[in-house]
Design an enzyme around this catalytic site. Structure first.
Site, PDB file in Angstrom:
ATOM      1  N   LYS A  52       0.843  -1.203   0.000  1.00 61.72           N
ATOM      2  CA  LYS A  52       0.000   0.000   0.000  1.00 61.72           C
ATOM      3  C   LYS A  52       0.880   1.255   0.000  1.00 61.72           C
ATOM      4  CE  LYS A  52      -3.769  -2.440   2.270  1.00 61.72           C
ATOM      5  NZ  LYS A  52      -4.432  -2.835   3.517  1.00 61.72           N
ATOM      6  N   GLN A  96      -4.266  -1.590   9.928  1.00 56.14           N
ATOM      7  CA  GLN A  96      -4.233  -2.930   9.317  1.00 56.14           C
ATOM      8  C   GLN A  96      -4.761  -3.980  10.297  1.00 56.14           C
ATOM      9  OE1 GLN A  96      -3.261  -3.578   6.036  1.00 56.14           O
ATOM     10  NE2 GLN A  96      -3.932  -5.665   6.401  1.00 56.14           N
ATOM     11  N   ASP A 119     -10.802   2.991   4.594  1.00 59.98           N
ATOM     12  CA  ASP A 119     -11.148   1.565   4.506  1.00 59.98           C
ATOM     13  C   ASP A 119     -12.666   1.372   4.518  1.00 59.98           C
ATOM     14  OD1 ASP A 119      -9.138  -0.293   4.110  1.00 59.98           O
ATOM     15  OD2 ASP A 119      -8.553  -0.391   6.233  1.00 59.98           O
TER      16      ASP A 119
END
Ligand code: NAD
Length: 290
Positions: A52, A96, A119
């Site tokens: 990412k 994460q 997200d």
């Protein structure tokens, strides 16, 4: 059978994003900036976060990686999140998952400012997405919508079976595909671990999204001819012939299913790279919404 090439499509999307960044820079504006918080040293999580961050650099976004010890306390992590919420140059950030057991995932996700929640996991964004209001759509389902759209795969009126009801993939995917939208208007069945006679459902499906996390679960004898297959699963399987010591497997038994499918995503190179591209797209959206 045609491959739904997520790697190639994600490169195209990243190229489009890079062009937008170049325009911003030519106007003396700052670039969008994504931050990622990683707790612990899990190999797969580290790989995802690194790719990412690398993708940000490639397209000209700013990026910040915050790595915290596995033993970090919940309060310390919440403080890091508050700092990111208040940092004016961070447009969006992700934490994460999975997090260590002593940290409450829900509490962490609830602390993220919904305007920076690229997200799309915060209840505000999930609720807005479900109500068809502007929202950050979770990157994996968003990537699947984009892949279906760019390959012009008809979803309207089709029978879709989504296997797996997680909050980050299966459930939002089932909601999105049932909505009135360009890629949508499908009749969706959401299957899960308590579903009975799954094969009788998958055999009726025009499109199957497999997101259950069991390697090579969906076999050729479970699908009909011409089916469109989206394989979300990523499982590491020990393989001594590989330098890394493992190979990646999807939730679909590729050989037997590809023989019957009209379109299929490979693993790797399907949904995975699309997820990253859409995270970047959400970050640009967060930047413009500011
Ligand atoms: P999860 O473990 O949170 O949920 C799995 C779901 O599958 C559950 O809802 C469960 O009910 C269902 N399930 C389990 N066994 C089943 C069975 N026998 N029949 C039907 N349903 C069953 O999973 P997740 O977080 O959604 O991840 C699923 C997979 O997708 C994993 O392999 C994960 O690594 C992968 N993943 C990939 C990406 C990507 O970018 N490609 C993103 C997220 C997750």
């Amino acid at each position: 059978m045609k491959l739904l090439d997520g790697k190639l499509t994600s490169e195209q999307i990243k190229e489009e994003l890079a062009q937008e960044v170049a325009i911003l820079k030519s106007q003396n504006k700052r670039a969008p900036h994504l931050a990622a918080v990683l707790v612990g040293t899990d190999g797969a999580s580290l790989t995802y976060v690194n790719s990412k961050v690398k993708s940000c650099e490639k397209i000209g976004f700013g990026s910040t990686l915050i790595q915290l010890e596995e033993t970090v306390s919940e309060n310390e992590l919440l403080k890091v999140i508050e700092d990111l919420n208040n940092n004016p140059v961070i447009d969006g950030f992700i934490v994460q998952l999975p997090l260590p057991k002593h940290i409450d995932d829900q509490k962490v996700l609830m602390t993220i400012n919904p305007d920076k929640d690229v997200d799309g996991f915060h209840p505000t964004n999930f609720g807005r997405m479900a109500l068809e209001l502007p929202a950050f759509i979770p990157a994996t389902p968003y990537g699947i919508l984009e892949l279906l759209e760019r390959y012009q795969i008809e979803t309207s009126g089709k029978n879709v079976v989504v296997i797996g009801r997680s909050h980050i993939v299966g459930r939002p995917m089932s909601i999105l595909l049932s909505q009135k939208r360009t890629v949508g208007d499908a009749t969706v069945t959401l299957a899960h671990s308590k579903t009975r006679n799954l094969t009788s459902l998958t055999k009726q499906a025009d499109i199957i999204v497999a997101a259950l996390g069991i390697a090579e679960f969906l076999k050729g004898d479970m699908v009909k001819d011409g089916v469109v297959i989206i394989d979300v699963g990523i499982t590491r399987i020990n393989d001594t012939s590989k330098k890394s010591g493992f190979r990646l497997a999807g939730d679909v038994h590729f050989e037997s299913v590809a023989a019957k499918a009209s379109y299929i995503t490979p693993v790797p190179g399907g949904v995975g790279p699309m997820t990253i591209a859409m995270l970047l797209k959400n970050t640009l959206l967060a930047y413009h919404r500011k």
